[in-house]
Motif scaffolding. Structure first.
Motif, PDB file in Angstrom:
ATOM      1  N   GLU A   1      36.100 -49.458  -2.317  1.00 35.51           N
ATOM      2  CA  GLU A   1      37.229 -49.338  -3.244  1.00 35.51           C
ATOM      3  C   GLU A   1      37.356 -47.916  -3.789  1.00 35.51           C
ATOM      4  O   GLU A   1      38.454 -47.376  -3.915  1.00 35.51           O
ATOM      5  CB  GLU A   1      37.045 -50.329  -4.405  1.00 35.51           C
ATOM      6  CG  GLU A   1      38.234 -50.395  -5.322  1.00 35.51           C
ATOM      7  CD  GLU A   1      38.161 -51.580  -6.290  1.00 35.51           C
ATOM      8  OE1 GLU A   1      39.121 -51.755  -7.041  1.00 35.51           O
ATOM      9  OE2 GLU A   1      37.150 -52.319  -6.276  1.00 35.51           O
ATOM     10  N   ASN A   2      36.211 -47.304  -4.066  1.00 33.56           N
ATOM     11  CA  ASN A   2      36.205 -45.929  -4.568  1.00 33.56           C
ATOM     12  C   ASN A   2      36.851 -44.980  -3.556  1.00 33.56           C
ATOM     13  O   ASN A   2      37.648 -44.105  -3.900  1.00 33.56           O
ATOM     14  CB  ASN A   2      34.766 -45.486  -4.860  1.00 33.56           C
ATOM     15  CG  ASN A   2      34.662 -43.992  -5.078  1.00 33.56           C
ATOM     16  OD1 ASN A   2      34.564 -43.225  -4.119  1.00 33.56           O
ATOM     17  ND2 ASN A   2      34.699 -43.562  -6.326  1.00 33.56           N
ATOM     18  N   ARG A   3      36.527 -45.167  -2.263  1.00 36.68           N
ATOM     19  CA  ARG A   3      37.110 -44.318  -1.210  1.00 36.68           C
ATOM     20  C   ARG A   3      38.632 -44.543  -1.113  1.00 36.68           C
ATOM     21  O   ARG A   3      39.401 -43.611  -0.948  1.00 36.68           O
ATOM     22  CB  ARG A   3      36.465 -44.588   0.154  1.00 36.68           C
ATOM     23  CG  ARG A   3      34.980 -44.192   0.276  1.00 36.68           C
ATOM     24  CD  ARG A   3      34.750 -42.681   0.191  1.00 36.68           C
ATOM     25  NE  ARG A   3      34.673 -42.211  -1.184  1.00 36.68           N
ATOM     26  CZ  ARG A   3      34.733 -40.918  -1.534  1.00 36.68           C
ATOM     27  NH1 ARG A   3      34.899 -39.981  -0.634  1.00 36.68           N
ATOM     28  NH2 ARG A   3      34.629 -40.571  -2.783  1.00 36.68           N
ATOM     29  N   LEU A   4      39.049 -45.809  -1.219  1.00 39.52           N
ATOM     30  CA  LEU A   4      40.484 -46.111  -1.139  1.00 39.52           C
ATOM     31  C   LEU A   4      41.229 -45.493  -2.324  1.00 39.52           C
ATOM     32  O   LEU A   4      42.327 -44.955  -2.163  1.00 39.52           O
ATOM     33  CB  LEU A   4      40.720 -47.625  -1.088  1.00 39.52           C
ATOM     34  CG  LEU A   4      40.235 -48.362   0.167  1.00 39.52           C
ATOM     35  CD1 LEU A   4      40.646 -49.830   0.104  1.00 39.52           C
ATOM     36  CD2 LEU A   4      40.773 -47.737   1.443  1.00 39.52           C
ATOM     37  N   ASP A   5      40.614 -45.566  -3.502  1.00 38.72           N
ATOM     38  CA  ASP A   5      41.234 -44.968  -4.686  1.00 38.72           C
ATOM     39  C   ASP A   5      41.417 -43.456  -4.500  1.00 38.72           C
ATOM     40  O   ASP A   5      42.464 -42.894  -4.810  1.00 38.72           O
ATOM     41  CB  ASP A   5      40.384 -45.224  -5.941  1.00 38.72           C
ATOM     42  CG  ASP A   5      40.422 -46.692  -6.372  1.00 38.72           C
ATOM     43  OD1 ASP A   5      41.284 -47.433  -5.859  1.00 38.72           O
ATOM     44  OD2 ASP A   5      39.576 -47.090  -7.198  1.00 38.72           O
ATOM     45  N   ARG A   6      40.371 -42.804  -3.997  1.00 36.08           N
ATOM     46  CA  ARG A   6      40.428 -41.360  -3.760  1.00 36.08           C
ATOM     47  C   ARG A   6      41.540 -41.016  -2.764  1.00 36.08           C
ATOM     48  O   ARG A   6      42.286 -40.059  -2.937  1.00 36.08           O
ATOM     49  CB  ARG A   6      39.091 -40.858  -3.161  1.00 36.08           C
ATOM     50  CG  ARG A   6      37.955 -40.642  -4.144  1.00 36.08           C
ATOM     51  CD  ARG A   6      38.241 -39.553  -5.148  1.00 36.08           C
ATOM     52  NE  ARG A   6      38.546 -38.255  -4.549  1.00 36.08           N
ATOM     53  CZ  ARG A   6      37.713 -37.230  -4.555  1.00 36.08           C
ATOM     54  NH1 ARG A   6      36.528 -37.336  -5.111  1.00 36.08           N
ATOM     55  NH2 ARG A   6      38.066 -36.083  -4.016  1.00 36.08           N
ATOM     56  N   LEU A   7      41.633 -41.821  -1.700  1.00 35.23           N
ATOM     57  CA  LEU A   7      42.642 -41.599  -0.667  1.00 35.23           C
ATOM     58  C   LEU A   7      44.046 -41.714  -1.230  1.00 35.23           C
ATOM     59  O   LEU A   7      44.922 -40.916  -0.927  1.00 35.23           O
ATOM     60  CB  LEU A   7      42.484 -42.638   0.448  1.00 35.23           C
ATOM     61  CG  LEU A   7      41.483 -42.331   1.544  1.00 35.23           C
ATOM     62  CD1 LEU A   7      41.272 -43.575   2.406  1.00 35.23           C
ATOM     63  CD2 LEU A   7      41.936 -41.151   2.405  1.00 35.23           C
ATOM     64  N   ARG A   8      44.248 -42.727  -2.082  1.00 36.26           N
ATOM     65  CA  ARG A   8      45.598 -42.980  -2.581  1.00 36.26           C
ATOM     66  C   ARG A   8      46.059 -41.913  -3.568  1.00 36.26           C
ATOM     67  O   ARG A   8      47.238 -41.633  -3.675  1.00 36.26           O
ATOM     68  CB  ARG A   8      45.641 -44.354  -3.243  1.00 36.26           C
ATOM     69  CG  ARG A   8      45.512 -45.434  -2.186  1.00 36.26           C
ATOM     70  CD  ARG A   8      46.471 -46.569  -2.441  1.00 36.26           C
ATOM     71  NE  ARG A   8      46.482 -47.465  -1.298  1.00 36.26           N
ATOM     72  CZ  ARG A   8      45.574 -48.425  -1.115  1.00 36.26           C
ATOM     73  NH1 ARG A   8      44.613 -48.618  -2.013  1.00 36.26           N
ATOM     74  NH2 ARG A   8      45.644 -49.201  -0.055  1.00 36.26           N
TER      75      ARG A   8
END
Length: 279
Positions: free
Chosen positions: A114-121
């Protein structure tokens, strides 16, 4: 043992493809995100930069698939700053439940994912994120399945490939107790496919009325009477437009007139030709 191809060799081949008329290149491999781990001081982020800086005329660069663990801040920065890396990543999730991931012997947690997805978005607000999910891994309870379902729903993936777990002889999972019943497995697969269809339309509808670019790949065959072609936008929306086959392989600007899934309807705006762009 992983072997990374020589970066200069990759750049050289990419240039050959562009010179032969290809507009989009897809980087693919067994562990694409692990590229460079066997090279000295070189990684995927640097390869992406080198391709962008050295390959003349390339319009799009796509990564076929990347593990969440390999989405370093450096890679995300390159994606954010790049003019050619597309707004689409395929990030296999397998399961959205920490307990299932542990049984699968995956090395990441959902919190990390989730942390990686947040960073990506934050870096790429319009990013399309597609994923692979395995349903019915041995011991998967309804609660664990729902963790996966809810995670995917909340994170709004734009498309899923859903696989029922199938026993592979000789694997630790095949010897596990409590294999999930086939009926239960199929029913869960269908629930995720239904969710996929909803999420795909939801993502596509954000672009209704917008002008995007596609590279038509082939004639659209479902309606043989009509002269239509289909291709993908950089953010992986399949778009069908009226047009003749001489549009195939060109970069074409299209307006999305009707969002849908598995394809969107569009109208032809214009072909982007090099000469006009230089003026």
């Amino acid at each position: 043992l992983m072997r990374s191809r020589d970066p200069q060799e990759v750049v050289r081949q990419a240039q050959q493809l562009v010179d032969a008329g290809y507009m989009e290149i897809v980087l693919t491999g067994i562990h694409t995100g692990g590229y460079g781990e066997d090279l000295k001081d070189y990684n995927l982020a640097q390869l992406l930069r080198d391709i962008e800086n050295n390959v003349k005329g390339l319009k799009r660069l796509r990564i076929s698939s990347i593990e969440a663990s390999q989405l370093s801040d450096e890679v995300i920065d390159v994606l954010r700053d790049s003019k050619i890396v597309v707004r689409h990543l395929h990030i296999p999730i397998q399961s959205g439940s920490d307990t299932v991931l542990k049984r699968m012997r995956r090395k990441y947690t959902m919190e990390f994912f989730e942390n990686r997805l947040d960073r990506l978005r934050v870096a790429l607000p319009d990013l399309a994120i597609t994923s692979d999910v395995i349903v019915g891994f041995p011991g998967e309870t309804e609660e664990e399945f729902m963790e996966t379902f809810n995670f995917i729903r909340d994170q709004k993936f734009s498309e899923l490939h859903v696989f029922p777990y199938s026993k592979r002889t000789g694997t630790p999972a095949a010897r596990m107790e409590n294999q999930v019943d086939e009926d239960v497995k199929n029913e869960r697969v269908h629930r995720l496919i239904t969710l996929n269809d909803q999420l795909a339309v939801e993502y596509a509808s954000r672009f209704e009325g917008e002008v995007l670019e596609i590279i038509p790949e082939e004639a659209y065959k479902l309606d043989s009477a009509a002269n239509m072609v289909e291709g993908y936008t950089d953010n992986y929306l399949k778009v069908v437009i009226p047009g003749s086959e001489d549009l195939i392989g060109k970069l074409v600007r299209v307006k999305i007139t009707k969002a849908g899934y598995p394809y969107n309807e569009g109208q032809f705006v214009r072909v982007l030709d090099e000469v006009a762009e230089l003026v």
